[in-house]
Design a protein around this motif. Structure first.
Motif, mmCIF file in Angstrom:
data_model
loop_
_atom_site.group_PDB
_atom_site.id
_atom_site.type_symbol
_atom_site.label_atom_id
_atom_site.label_comp_id
_atom_site.label_asym_id
_atom_site.label_seq_id
_atom_site.Cartn_x
_atom_site.Cartn_y
_atom_site.Cartn_z
ATOM 1 N N ALA A 213 54.916 -17.518 10.762
ATOM 2 C CA ALA A 213 55.366 -17.074 12.085
ATOM 3 C C ALA A 213 55.877 -15.640 12.025
ATOM 4 C CB ALA A 213 56.449 -18.009 12.611
ATOM 5 N N ALA A 214 56.607 -15.299 10.971
ATOM 6 C CA ALA A 214 57.106 -13.928 10.816
ATOM 7 C C ALA A 214 55.946 -12.947 10.644
ATOM 8 C CB ALA A 214 58.056 -13.852 9.625
ATOM 9 N N THR A 215 54.886 -13.380 9.955
ATOM 10 C CA THR A 215 53.697 -12.548 9.783
ATOM 11 C C THR A 215 53.093 -12.210 11.139
ATOM 12 O OG1 THR A 215 53.182 -13.449 7.594
ATOM 13 C CG2 THR A 215 51.349 -12.514 8.854
ATOM 14 N N VAL A 328 64.130 -14.360 16.151
ATOM 15 C CA VAL A 328 63.535 -15.511 16.843
ATOM 16 C C VAL A 328 62.105 -15.658 16.329
ATOM 17 C CG1 VAL A 328 62.821 -16.479 19.057
ATOM 18 C CG2 VAL A 328 64.930 -15.125 18.913
ATOM 19 N N LEU A 329 61.821 -16.808 15.732
ATOM 20 C CA LEU A 329 60.482 -17.088 15.232
ATOM 21 C C LEU A 329 59.858 -18.200 16.064
ATOM 22 C CD1 LEU A 329 61.154 -17.134 11.390
ATOM 23 C CD2 LEU A 329 59.829 -15.417 12.631
ATOM 24 N N VAL A 330 58.607 -17.997 16.449
ATOM 25 C CA VAL A 330 57.885 -18.999 17.226
ATOM 26 C C VAL A 330 57.025 -19.800 16.256
ATOM 27 C CG1 VAL A 330 56.301 -19.417 19.125
ATOM 28 C CG2 VAL A 330 57.859 -17.450 19.203
ATOM 29 N N HIS A 331 57.379 -21.062 16.086
ATOM 30 C CA HIS A 331 56.743 -21.902 15.075
ATOM 31 C C HIS A 331 56.013 -23.054 15.757
ATOM 32 C CE1 HIS A 331 57.284 -24.711 11.364
ATOM 33 N NE2 HIS A 331 56.184 -23.999 11.258
ATOM 34 N N LEU A 332 54.693 -23.064 15.651
ATOM 35 C CA LEU A 332 53.890 -24.171 16.167
ATOM 36 C C LEU A 332 53.599 -25.110 15.008
ATOM 37 C CD1 LEU A 332 52.390 -25.230 18.742
ATOM 38 C CD2 LEU A 332 50.337 -24.109 17.832
ATOM 39 N N PHE A 333 54.113 -26.335 15.089
ATOM 40 C CA PHE A 333 53.994 -27.297 13.987
ATOM 41 C C PHE A 333 53.678 -28.663 14.582
ATOM 42 C CE2 PHE A 333 56.128 -30.112 10.762
ATOM 43 C CZ PHE A 333 55.254 -29.833 9.714
ATOM 44 N N LYS A 334 52.606 -29.291 14.080
ATOM 45 C CA LYS A 334 52.149 -30.573 14.621
ATOM 46 C C LYS A 334 51.876 -30.482 16.123
ATOM 47 C CE LYS A 334 54.347 -33.492 11.115
ATOM 48 N NZ LYS A 334 53.092 -33.979 10.480
ATOM 49 N N GLN A 338 58.392 -24.882 18.392
ATOM 50 C CA GLN A 338 59.822 -24.874 18.112
ATOM 51 C C GLN A 338 60.229 -23.432 17.846
ATOM 52 O OE1 GLN A 338 60.931 -28.516 15.553
ATOM 53 N NE2 GLN A 338 58.809 -28.141 15.042
ATOM 54 N N LEU A 339 61.402 -23.055 18.305
ATOM 55 C CA LEU A 339 61.940 -21.731 18.029
ATOM 56 C C LEU A 339 62.889 -21.840 16.854
ATOM 57 C CD1 LEU A 339 61.037 -19.438 20.035
ATOM 58 C CD2 LEU A 339 60.983 -21.714 21.067
ATOM 59 N N VAL A 340 62.690 -20.997 15.860
ATOM 60 C CA VAL A 340 63.598 -20.910 14.716
ATOM 61 C C VAL A 340 64.481 -19.694 14.955
ATOM 62 C CG1 VAL A 340 63.773 -20.613 12.223
ATOM 63 C CG2 VAL A 340 61.918 -21.997 13.184
ATOM 64 N N LEU A 341 65.773 -19.937 15.115
ATOM 65 C CA LEU A 341 66.729 -18.883 15.485
ATOM 66 C C LEU A 341 67.592 -18.576 14.278
ATOM 67 C CD1 LEU A 341 67.741 -20.386 18.943
ATOM 68 C CD2 LEU A 341 65.877 -18.806 18.438
ATOM 69 N N ALA A 342 67.515 -17.323 13.823
ATOM 70 C CA ALA A 342 68.156 -16.968 12.562
ATOM 71 C C ALA A 342 69.406 -16.120 12.726
ATOM 72 C CB ALA A 342 67.150 -16.218 11.678
ATOM 73 N N ALA A 343 69.763 -15.732 13.926
ATOM 74 C CA ALA A 343 70.858 -14.771 14.100
ATOM 75 C C ALA A 343 72.226 -15.446 14.052
ATOM 76 C CB ALA A 343 70.700 -14.039 15.429
ATOM 77 N N ASP A 344 73.156 -14.813 13.344
ATOM 78 C CA ASP A 344 74.584 -15.162 13.396
ATOM 79 C C ASP A 344 74.890 -16.610 13.029
ATOM 80 O OD1 ASP A 344 75.153 -12.573 14.249
ATOM 81 O OD2 ASP A 344 74.754 -13.111 16.334
ATOM 82 N N THR A 345 74.100 -17.203 12.157
ATOM 83 C CA THR A 345 74.402 -18.547 11.666
ATOM 84 C C THR A 345 74.164 -18.578 10.165
ATOM 85 O OG1 THR A 345 72.125 -19.261 12.096
ATOM 86 C CG2 THR A 345 73.740 -19.691 13.832
#
Length: 492
Positions: A213-215, A328-334, A338-345
């Motif tokens: 997704a990052a790619t 914010v990563l947009v991940h299409l799985f199955k 789903q959004l993978v949120l990496a900020a401030d956690t």
């Protein structure tokens, strides 16, 4: 994570990357005239005892020499033919590394010297030898699993492969035996080491991983590199490490490796502990060859690159820009976004795309345009109609989060390749979705392109969604649940 390691990276199953029959171009032509072996020669995880190395991708000792598998010190005593040729000497350049924000790994001299190993399973010794022979300029060795009868254990083979670093090498490359290098692979790696002498470089990311997704996010920015996503395994099919990182790994992992822990999770932990940032090229420089997994990873379906260099006319640029790490990563799985949120956690969080748009105050955005685009495709069932909607919204959200002024046209070669891997990788784990998606991949990529254009339009009209408040973010589930408890289309 290593294609042949079975395990979980903080709950994430190990997945490799293989080209599916629906891929953009045939993987068979992946070998370059620039010294990369034939595409047919790639196997899985390991088979040829050799030095004792640590790290992600496998290890294969050279035919003829079988150094004992032991401590990091054994790497220093590797026979000169067993590592990498010092003829591949490269003047180092510091500016690219500082541009990438990579912390120094330790003192590199005025020139870089590359060595290489192929980690192999005994069943794939021939493929591994062919791959290593194509990297003769680096003195590449095949390193096999030191205990192939002991069950899955990619880490023990990987450690042996990393310990096979040549005595004079400043950088060591480890490839798994079932990869297909891109054209001019050796030249690209040489250029990358020159441009980014202090950076760990992972040359592949699986098409349905967070790094995949990052790619795609980086491709939309026109960037040549993207930082690996914290919280996921370190991609280890093909990895380049500066010597200081190799030595740190060898010191951290016992010579007599026991236990099932995958090498890619160990890499992520050890590199992360030292604050090392891994960079991934866009497009990727290796592909995962088709073939049966030796450790049961076929359950994840086809495993391929998110964007393979030989499938795009827009060639790699080792000196190109490094993308900002996406929050914010947009991940299409199955088949489900789903959004993978990496900020401030402390760890990434996950949320469905409906929940994300609702929390961001954009519920209903794009609904009419999505419905018209899906209806035009005439999906034959409600489930496949739901899949089409998810694909459209995946591309829409990718565009919505691309920094303004950084996105190429939606129809660009590299972007289209990324949308293709979104469709095929996002359905790879479900046979009922995968077969239809592969049959209809052209119209589904066009559907995603429509979503991408709609996202660009709304980004310009309304701006990017504001980050979620910290308290809302903290209340979301840990993103690693994506792997053990994925959202399903049937649950919509």
């Amino acid at each position: 994570m290593t294609t042949e390691s079975v395990g979980w990276a903080g709950g994430a199953p190990s997945a490799g990357g293989v080209r599916s029959t629906g891929g953009v171009a045939s993987a068979g032509s992946a070998l370059s005239a620039g010294g990369v072996g034939s595409a047919g020669g790639v196997g899985s995880a390991g088979s040829t005892p050799s030095g004792a190395g640590v790290s992600s991708a496998g290890s294969i000792p050279s035919a003829g020499s079988t150094p004992s598998i032991g401590s990091a010190a054994s790497a220093a005593s590797t026979p000169s033919g067993a590592g990498v040729s010092s003829a591949a000497s490269i003047p180092s350049a510091g500016s690219a590394a500082s541009r990438a924000g990579v912390a120094p790994a330790g003192g590199l001299g005025s020139a870089a010297v590359i060595s290489a190993a192929v980690m192999a399973h005994p069943r794939r010794a021939a493929q591994a030898a062919e791959l290593a022979a194509g990297l003769a300029g680096w003195g590449a060795r095949v390193v096999t699993d030191p205990a192939p009868g002991a069950g899955p254990g990619a880490l023990r083979t990987a450690r042996a492969a990393w310990a096979a670093v040549a005595p004079d090498a400043t950088h060591h490359v480890v490839l798994q035996d079932d990869v297909v290098p891109c054209r001019d692979f050796a030249a690209r790696v040489t250029d990358a080491v020159r441009e980014l002498p202090d950076a760990p470089l992972a040359l592949y990311a699986n098409w349905n991983s967070w790094n995949g997704a990052a790619t795609r996010a980086a491709a939309l920015q026109g960037a040549a590199w993207v930082p690996a996503v914290p919280g996921e395994w370190t991609p280890s099919l093909a990895l380049v490490l500066p010597r200081a990182d190799v030595e740190a790994l060898l010191a951290a992992v016992p010579a007599e490796v026991t236990g099932p822990e995958p090498d890619d999770t160990v890499l992520a932990r050890e590199l992360g502990r030292r604050g090392r940032r891994v960079l991934i090229p866009v497009p990727h420089w290796v592909e995962h060859a088709d073939g049966a997994s030796l450790v049961g990873n076929d359950v994840y379906g086809p495993r391929h690159s998110a964007c393979f260099a030989d499938d795009t006319a827009e060639g790699p640029d080792p000196a190109g820009a490094v993308a900002a790490a996406p929050d914010v990563l947009v991940h299409l799985f199955k088949g489900r976004v789903q959004l993978v949120l990496a900020a401030d956690t402390p760890a990434p969080r996950r949320v469905s795309r409906e929940g994300y748009l609702r929390a961001a105050g954009q519920e209903g955005r794009g609904r009419g345009r999505s419905a018209r685009a899906v209806a035009a495709l005439r999906p034959p069932s409600g489930l496949l109609g739901a899949l089409c909607e998810e694909i459209w919204y995946a591309a829409y959200l990718m565009a919505l989060h691309t920094p303004p002024g950084r996105a190429p046209a939606a129809g660009g070669d590299r972007v289209r390749l990324c949308l293709r891997s979104l469709v095929l990788g996002g359905t790879a784990d479900r046979a009922d979705l995968r077969l239809w998606a592969r049959h209809r991949v052209g119209p589904l990529v066009a559907l995603a392109e429509d979503g991408l254009r709609a996202g660009f339009d709304d980004r310009e009209a309304y701006g990017r969604p504001a980050p979620l408040p910290p308290e809302r973010l903290a209340a979301l589930p840990d993103a690693t649940l994506i792997w053990s408890r994925p959202l399903m289309l049937e649950e919509r």
